[in-house]
Design a protein around this motif. Structure first.
Motif, PDB file in Angstrom:
ATOM      1  N   SER A 178       0.751  -5.489  -6.725  1.00  0.00           N
ATOM      2  CA  SER A 178      -0.392  -4.658  -6.309  1.00  0.00           C
ATOM      3  C   SER A 178      -0.652  -4.816  -4.814  1.00  0.00           C
ATOM      4  O   SER A 178      -0.873  -3.828  -4.104  1.00  0.00           O
ATOM      5  CB  SER A 178      -1.643  -5.041  -7.098  1.00  0.00           C
ATOM      6  OG  SER A 178      -1.442  -4.820  -8.481  1.00  0.00           O
ATOM      7  N   ALA A 179      -0.618  -6.051  -4.330  1.00  0.00           N
ATOM      8  CA  ALA A 179      -0.863  -6.303  -2.906  1.00  0.00           C
ATOM      9  C   ALA A 179       0.157  -5.577  -2.033  1.00  0.00           C
ATOM     10  O   ALA A 179      -0.198  -4.916  -1.051  1.00  0.00           O
ATOM     11  CB  ALA A 179      -0.818  -7.810  -2.624  1.00  0.00           C
ATOM     12  N   LEU A 180       1.427  -5.679  -2.417  1.00  0.00           N
ATOM     13  CA  LEU A 180       2.489  -5.059  -1.612  1.00  0.00           C
ATOM     14  C   LEU A 180       2.387  -3.535  -1.626  1.00  0.00           C
ATOM     15  O   LEU A 180       2.564  -2.878  -0.596  1.00  0.00           O
ATOM     16  CB  LEU A 180       3.862  -5.521  -2.108  1.00  0.00           C
ATOM     17  CG  LEU A 180       4.182  -6.997  -1.802  1.00  0.00           C
ATOM     18  CD1 LEU A 180       5.355  -7.498  -2.639  1.00  0.00           C
ATOM     19  CD2 LEU A 180       4.466  -7.197  -0.306  1.00  0.00           C
ATOM     20  N   LEU A 181       2.062  -2.978  -2.785  1.00  0.00           N
ATOM     21  CA  LEU A 181       1.928  -1.523  -2.886  1.00  0.00           C
ATOM     22  C   LEU A 181       0.726  -1.028  -2.071  1.00  0.00           C
ATOM     23  O   LEU A 181       0.818  -0.035  -1.333  1.00  0.00           O
ATOM     24  CB  LEU A 181       1.783  -1.102  -4.353  1.00  0.00           C
ATOM     25  CG  LEU A 181       1.605   0.401  -4.600  1.00  0.00           C
ATOM     26  CD1 LEU A 181       2.820   1.196  -4.126  1.00  0.00           C
ATOM     27  CD2 LEU A 181       1.361   0.676  -6.087  1.00  0.00           C
ATOM     28  N   LEU A 182      -0.401  -1.722  -2.196  1.00  0.00           N
ATOM     29  CA  LEU A 182      -1.609  -1.317  -1.476  1.00  0.00           C
ATOM     30  C   LEU A 182      -1.415  -1.428   0.036  1.00  0.00           C
ATOM     31  O   LEU A 182      -1.824  -0.547   0.795  1.00  0.00           O
ATOM     32  CB  LEU A 182      -2.803  -2.161  -1.935  1.00  0.00           C
ATOM     33  CG  LEU A 182      -3.272  -1.857  -3.362  1.00  0.00           C
ATOM     34  CD1 LEU A 182      -4.090  -3.009  -3.926  1.00  0.00           C
ATOM     35  CD2 LEU A 182      -4.069  -0.551  -3.415  1.00  0.00           C
ATOM     36  N   ALA A 183      -0.766  -2.514   0.479  1.00  0.00           N
ATOM     37  CA  ALA A 183      -0.511  -2.690   1.915  1.00  0.00           C
ATOM     38  C   ALA A 183       0.418  -1.599   2.434  1.00  0.00           C
ATOM     39  O   ALA A 183       0.226  -1.059   3.526  1.00  0.00           O
ATOM     40  CB  ALA A 183       0.081  -4.074   2.174  1.00  0.00           C
ATOM     41  N   GLU A 184       1.414  -1.262   1.609  1.00  0.00           N
ATOM     42  CA  GLU A 184       2.361  -0.209   1.977  1.00  0.00           C
ATOM     43  C   GLU A 184       1.643   1.130   2.154  1.00  0.00           C
ATOM     44  O   GLU A 184       2.016   1.957   2.985  1.00  0.00           O
ATOM     45  CB  GLU A 184       3.407  -0.096   0.861  1.00  0.00           C
ATOM     46  CG  GLU A 184       4.604   0.751   1.160  1.00  0.00           C
ATOM     47  CD  GLU A 184       5.519   0.839  -0.065  1.00  0.00           C
ATOM     48  OE1 GLU A 184       5.821   1.958  -0.488  1.00  0.00           O
ATOM     49  OE2 GLU A 184       5.878  -0.231  -0.606  1.00  0.00           O
ATOM     50  N   GLY A 219       0.774   0.521  -9.932  1.00  0.00           N
ATOM     51  CA  GLY A 219       0.497   1.930  -9.640  1.00  0.00           C
ATOM     52  C   GLY A 219      -0.860   2.354 -10.168  1.00  0.00           C
ATOM     53  O   GLY A 219      -1.619   3.082  -9.510  1.00  0.00           O
ATOM     54  N   ALA A 220      -1.210   1.860 -11.351  1.00  0.00           N
ATOM     55  CA  ALA A 220      -2.522   2.147 -11.934  1.00  0.00           C
ATOM     56  C   ALA A 220      -3.629   1.452 -11.133  1.00  0.00           C
ATOM     57  O   ALA A 220      -4.694   2.020 -10.882  1.00  0.00           O
ATOM     58  CB  ALA A 220      -2.561   1.696 -13.393  1.00  0.00           C
ATOM     59  N   VAL A 221      -3.353   0.220 -10.709  1.00  0.00           N
ATOM     60  CA  VAL A 221      -4.326  -0.521  -9.885  1.00  0.00           C
ATOM     61  C   VAL A 221      -4.595   0.239  -8.586  1.00  0.00           C
ATOM     62  O   VAL A 221      -5.745   0.360  -8.149  1.00  0.00           O
ATOM     63  CB  VAL A 221      -3.817  -1.957  -9.595  1.00  0.00           C
ATOM     64  CG1 VAL A 221      -4.616  -2.610  -8.467  1.00  0.00           C
ATOM     65  CG2 VAL A 221      -3.885  -2.816 -10.857  1.00  0.00           C
TER      66      VAL A 221
END
Length: 255
Positions: free
Chosen positions: A26-32, A229-231
């Protein structure tokens, strides 16, 4: 170009249990996607590795060590996050532990107490610390519970009790703070392919492993990117009318 769906650009997000599994994904996706993220975990080495992975791509993840079972450690984390990010929009309470599958009458006090201390009281510590940070302008607290918080979970009773407790905290806070525009929701995955779940599976024989994998109608474990992705959507303003909800990702297990 306009904003992508589930836009989280510039959002200030704190994630506990951010060093591995769902928290790290989640952290990596959000930062991206342009969020500014603080991750917290007991594991310094793994946490720093996640932060470095983001920095290498010019993205913003900062690691801070925390023990969510310790209220003072949690207070210090939130003070750090507020200073680091200049405020908070979203808190993802994801830190959690498993326990070795065992019949209830064979569980030790320690097994039970540790599950409650981390999975339930740890979430409560983080919720209690998050609320004053979010009261000025509202925000969203997302608790990672489990499908075990919504249904029977034989052999992992302490875990299930802790996750049912998280659902109770989530729903109660959702009503308490709705007028203050702070929303509380829970994400309830079924078994997802994370280091923690692999550790649980490793302690079981092949038959028990297969039973867990086949418990979902889709006959597989969840994937971390399906949860993250849901997060990410929950972290965006697109989820703004969802409050007090158990957001279930279980391949149809509860259908």
């Amino acid at each position: 170009m306009g904003h992508p769906a589930a836009n989280v650009e510039g959002k200030k997000i704190l994630i506990t249990g951010g060093a591995s599994g769902i928290g790290a994904a989640s952290a990596l996706l959000l930062a991206e996607r342009g969020a500014k993220v603080v991750i917290a975990d007991l594991s310094e080495q793994a946490g720093n590795e996640v932060a470095e992975q983001a920095s290498a791509k010019g993205q913003s993840i900062v690691f801070h060590k925390v023990d969510v079972a310790d209220g003072e450690s949690v207070r210090a984390l939130f003070a750090f996050a507020m200073e680091q990010l200049g405020g908070l929009d979203v808190v993802l309470n994801n830190a959690g532990i498993d326990h070795k599958p065992a019949p209830m009458h064979e569980l030790s006090d320690d097994d039970f107490d540790r599950n409650i201390a981390v999975n339930l009281k740890g979430v409560w510590h983080c919720m209690r610390a998050a609320i004053p940070c979010l009261l000025p302008k509202g925000g969203h607290v997302i608790n990672v519970a489990s499908v075990a918080g919504l249904r029977s979970s034989p052999m992992i009773s302490a875990y299930s009790a802790s996750k049912h407790g998280v659902m109770g905290l989530t729903k109660s806070a959702a009503i308490e703070y709705a007028k203050a525009n702070i929303r509380f929701n829970a994400v309830c995955p079924s078994f997802t392919d994370t280091p923690m779940v692999q550790n649980t599976l490793a302690q079981l024989d092949e038959r028990a492993q297969n039973a867990i994998i086949k418990a979902s109608p889709m006959r597989r474990l969840g994937r971390v990117e399906e949860i993250s992705g849901a997060v990410a959507w929950l972290c965006s303003d697109e989820s703004s009318f969802m409050n007090g909800h158990a957001f279930t990702l279980d391949g149809g297990m509860l259908a």
